[in-house]
Every structure is written in structure tokens, then in C-alpha cells.
Design an enzyme around this catalytic site. Structure first.
Site, short mmCIF file in Angstrom:
data_model
loop_
_atom_site.label_atom_id
_atom_site.label_comp_id
_atom_site.label_asym_id
_atom_site.label_seq_id
_atom_site.Cartn_x
_atom_site.Cartn_y
_atom_site.Cartn_z
N GLY A 71 0.80 -1.22 0.00
CA GLY A 71 0.00 0.00 0.00
C GLY A 71 0.83 1.26 0.00
O GLY A 71 2.02 1.25 -0.28
N LEU A 105 0.46 3.72 -2.14
CA LEU A 105 0.91 3.57 -3.52
C LEU A 105 1.48 4.88 -4.08
O LEU A 105 1.01 5.96 -3.75
CB LEU A 105 -0.27 3.12 -4.39
CG LEU A 105 -0.96 1.84 -3.90
CD1 LEU A 105 -2.16 1.51 -4.79
CD2 LEU A 105 0.00 0.66 -3.85
N HIS A 106 2.51 4.72 -4.89
CA HIS A 106 3.09 5.85 -5.59
C HIS A 106 3.20 5.49 -7.07
O HIS A 106 2.81 4.37 -7.48
CB HIS A 106 4.46 6.22 -5.00
CG HIS A 106 5.38 5.04 -4.86
ND1 HIS A 106 5.91 4.39 -5.94
CD2 HIS A 106 5.81 4.36 -3.77
CE1 HIS A 106 6.66 3.38 -5.53
NE2 HIS A 106 6.61 3.33 -4.22
N ASP A 109 13.47 -3.58 -5.49
CA ASP A 109 13.78 -4.58 -4.46
C ASP A 109 14.43 -5.77 -5.17
O ASP A 109 13.81 -6.82 -5.33
CB ASP A 109 12.51 -4.97 -3.71
CG ASP A 109 11.94 -3.78 -2.97
OD1 ASP A 109 12.64 -3.23 -2.11
OD2 ASP A 109 10.81 -3.36 -3.28
N SER A 157 7.51 4.00 -0.94
CA SER A 157 6.50 4.49 0.02
C SER A 157 7.17 5.14 1.22
O SER A 157 6.59 6.00 1.88
CB SER A 157 5.63 3.33 0.51
OG SER A 157 5.02 2.71 -0.58
N ARG A 158 8.40 4.72 1.53
CA ARG A 158 9.08 5.26 2.71
C ARG A 158 9.60 6.68 2.48
O ARG A 158 9.95 7.35 3.45
CB ARG A 158 10.26 4.36 3.10
CG ARG A 158 9.85 3.04 3.71
CD ARG A 158 11.05 2.31 4.30
NE ARG A 158 10.65 1.19 5.11
CZ ARG A 158 10.61 -0.07 4.69
NH1 ARG A 158 10.94 -0.35 3.45
NH2 ARG A 158 10.24 -1.03 5.51
N HIS A 179 4.38 2.03 -8.06
CA HIS A 179 3.37 0.95 -8.00
C HIS A 179 2.43 1.03 -9.20
O HIS A 179 2.04 0.00 -9.77
CB HIS A 179 2.51 1.08 -6.75
CG HIS A 179 3.21 0.84 -5.46
ND1 HIS A 179 3.46 1.84 -4.55
CD2 HIS A 179 3.71 -0.30 -4.92
CE1 HIS A 179 4.07 1.34 -3.50
NE2 HIS A 179 4.25 0.04 -3.70
O1 PAF Z 1 7.61 -5.24 -1.95
C1 PAF Z 1 6.65 -5.24 -1.16
O2 PAF Z 1 5.83 -4.32 -1.14
C2 PAF Z 1 6.49 -6.40 -0.20
O3 PAF Z 1 7.71 -6.86 0.26
C3 PAF Z 1 5.62 -7.55 -0.75
C4 PAF Z 1 6.27 -8.19 -1.97
C5 PAF Z 1 4.25 -7.02 -1.13
C6 PAF Z 1 5.45 -8.64 0.31
O4 PAF Z 1 4.87 -8.13 1.46
#
Ligand code: PAF
Length: 287
Positions: A29, A31-32, A151, A187-188, A35
Site C-alpha cells: 500500500g 501507492l506511488h 527490491d 512508500s518510505r 506501483h
Molecule cells: O515489496 C513489497 O511491497 C512487499 O515486500 C511484498 C512483496 C508485497 C510482500 O509483502
């Protein structure tokens, strides 16, 4: 867009939609634009017949003690509006007790990959990720799932569990989305103070330089020292790790690059953990 809180309700809807292809975008969540680019890719992959489903779940098991689970930014109403605007068919947004049975005793964990790099800085993090992603895959049973390349190690862990556990799911890695000054979207980022926000693009600048230097034949250790020095020159940055690994296997590299390598950065600004990465190439492989 349909909103589901329970596993049984989302499963019933998906049973109704199949055999249309289902594409899942798991998120936590807040979202930016990064996403939203994943949602668009999902829509493209699903085609006109397919259905696109997002999940929003701030997964407690991937946060360690003292990490930012409680302060992780949340705004569900805004997220739903953004997902609706992207034409998502459904969102699965459960509470933690819907997902984790108090009796649960099963975890999913890669034995090596999740314990190095960020896994060393955040012990147990990738076990939490691998377990929740496996559970989401079992609940939604998507044909394809989309994750951001920001990530990088997470994507590698997910590809590994899909391979090792014979999951019939296509994993798609989506390119990093950046702010105008180069900072990778996350998001951070909203939790960075104005001063830290101004300093944080140092990661992208260090990676830009490294990308230019990689094809010159520089050794991995010199490249790493250059990037670290560049980051350390920013007084607000606390450098957690700078790693150069084989882009495909994440194994350490030494000497001049002979294959694509990934530079992985983890830097703290105050309480906020910022990561970024770049795949760099030796001269003979520059794309
Ligand atoms: O990348 C993320 O937002 C989270 O690590 C994920 C893949 C939704 C798992 O919680």
C-alpha cells in the site's frame, strides 16, 4: 473495482473469473507512481480478457523488532482511488488475523539467498517476504505476478521460491521508477525529513557514475570503493552496505567485470532505510 477482505470471498470471485488469466500485483500500500507502473504492466500482461488484482497488506512478519512496522505509511482510501483509476478489477486488502492463523507453524525460506546482503542487515526479512508471497500466490493463484526491480534481492528470492517450489507462475520484474532528481520511488520516501529528502538522490548519482565507470575495466573492488566514498561524502547518509554482485546469481564478483553485475545500495537517512540498485555492464556487454 471489487474490494475483498477475506480469503474465501476473493477465492470465490477468482473462481468465477477463471479461465481468464489472472495477474497479481502484491503491495504493502501507500501507492506511488512506481506501483502504478506495475499496475499498468499487469493490465498489459492480462490483455483484454484477463483480470488484474492488487493486494495491499503491510506484512508484519517481514519487519524486525524496532523496524518501522507501526509507522509504515498507510492510506487505504487513497490507494483504492488510485487502483480504481488504473482499472484494476479487484483489490485484496485483508487484516493480519485473516492471513496469519495463531496456530501457524509453517514458513517459507530460501536457505542462502535471503540471508546475505539485506538479509544480513534485516534478519528474517526475506523469510517474511517469502512466506507472505507464497500465501498470496496460494490464495489468488495468479498466472503472472509483478514486482519492482527496486527490491532486487526480493525479486531474486521470489524467483527462487517459484523455481524451487514448482509454482506455475510467471514472475515479471518491472523497471525502477524515479523522481525527477533520480531518487528511486518508495512508500518510505514520505518519511524523509526535507533535508534528508534533498540528500537522498546521492544514491542515484553514485549509481550513475558507477554505470559509466563499469565498462572501463575497473575492478569490482575499486568500483565499490568509489561508490562508497561518493555516498560517505554526503554527511546525512549512513551507509549500511555497498555490494557488487553477479546480476543473475547475486554471488560476489572480483576483478574486472566480465558479466553484468548489480550494484546494491542500502543507506539510512535518520530512521529511514533507502535502497537502490543498478545493473552495470562490462564494455563487451553494454546493451
Ligand atoms: O515489496 C513489497 O511491497 C512487499 O515486500 C511484498 C512483496 C508485497 C510482500 O509483502
Amino acid at each position: 473495482m471489487k474490494v475483498f477482505r477475506s480469503k474465501s470471498a476473493v477465492r470465490a470471485q477468482l473462481a468465477d473469473w477463471r479461465p481468464a488469466p489472472i495477474v497479481l500485483v502484491p503491495t504493502m500500500g501507500f501507492l506511488h507512481e512506481g506501483h502504478l507502473s506495475l499496475m499498468r504492466l499487469a493490465r498489459e500482461r492480462a490483455g483484454s480478457e484477463g483480470r488484474v488484482v492488487a493486494s495491499i497488506f503491510v506484512n508484519p512478519t517481514q519487519f524486525g523488532p524496532g523496524e518501522d512496522f507501526d509507522s509504515y505509511p498507510r492510506d487505504e482510501a487513497r490507494d483504492f482511488d488510485l487502483l480504481r483509476a488504473e482499472g484494476m478489477d479487484a483489490v485484496f486488502s485483508p487484516e493480519a488475523d485473516e492471513i496469519y492463523d495463531p496456530q501457524a507453524e509453517t514458513i517459507v525460506e530460501t536457505t542462502e539467498l535471503g540471508k546475505v546482503l539485506i538479509g544480513k542487515l534485516r534478519p528474517g526479512h526475506f523469510r517474511g517476504v517469502a512466506t507472505i508471497v507464497t500465501k498470496l500466490f496460494n490464495i489468488i493463484r495468479p498466472d503472472a505476478a509483478i514486482f519492482g526491480q527496486k527490491d532486487y534481492q526480493q525479486l531474486a528470492v521470489i524467483r527462487t521460491i517459484v523455481r524451487d517450489l514448482d509454482m506455475d507462475i510467471e514472475i515479471i520484474g518491472a523497471p525502477i521508477q524515479r523522481e525527477a532528481d533520480g531518487l528511486a520511488m518508495s512508500s518510505r520516501n514520505v518519511r524523509l525529513s526535507p533535508e534528508d529528502r534533498a540528500a537522498a538522490p546521492v544514491l542515484a548519482r553514485a549509481l550513475d557514475e558507477a554505470e559509466t565507470m563499469a565498462p572501463t575495466g575497473i575492478t569490482a573492488s575499486r568500483l565499490r570503493s568509489h561508490v562508497r566514498a561518493r555516498l560517505e561524502a554526503e554527511p546525512r547518509a549512513r551507509v549500511q552496505s555497498v555490494d557488487i554482485r553477479d546480476a543473475a546469481t547475486l554471488t560476489p564478483v572480483s576483478g574486472s567485470l566480465t558479466r553484468p553485475a548489480v550494484i546494491l545500495l542500502a543507506v539510512s537517512f535518520g530512521q529511514v532505510f533507502v535502497i537502490d540498485n543498478r545493473v552495470v555492464y562490462p564494455a563487451q556487454e553494454v546493451p
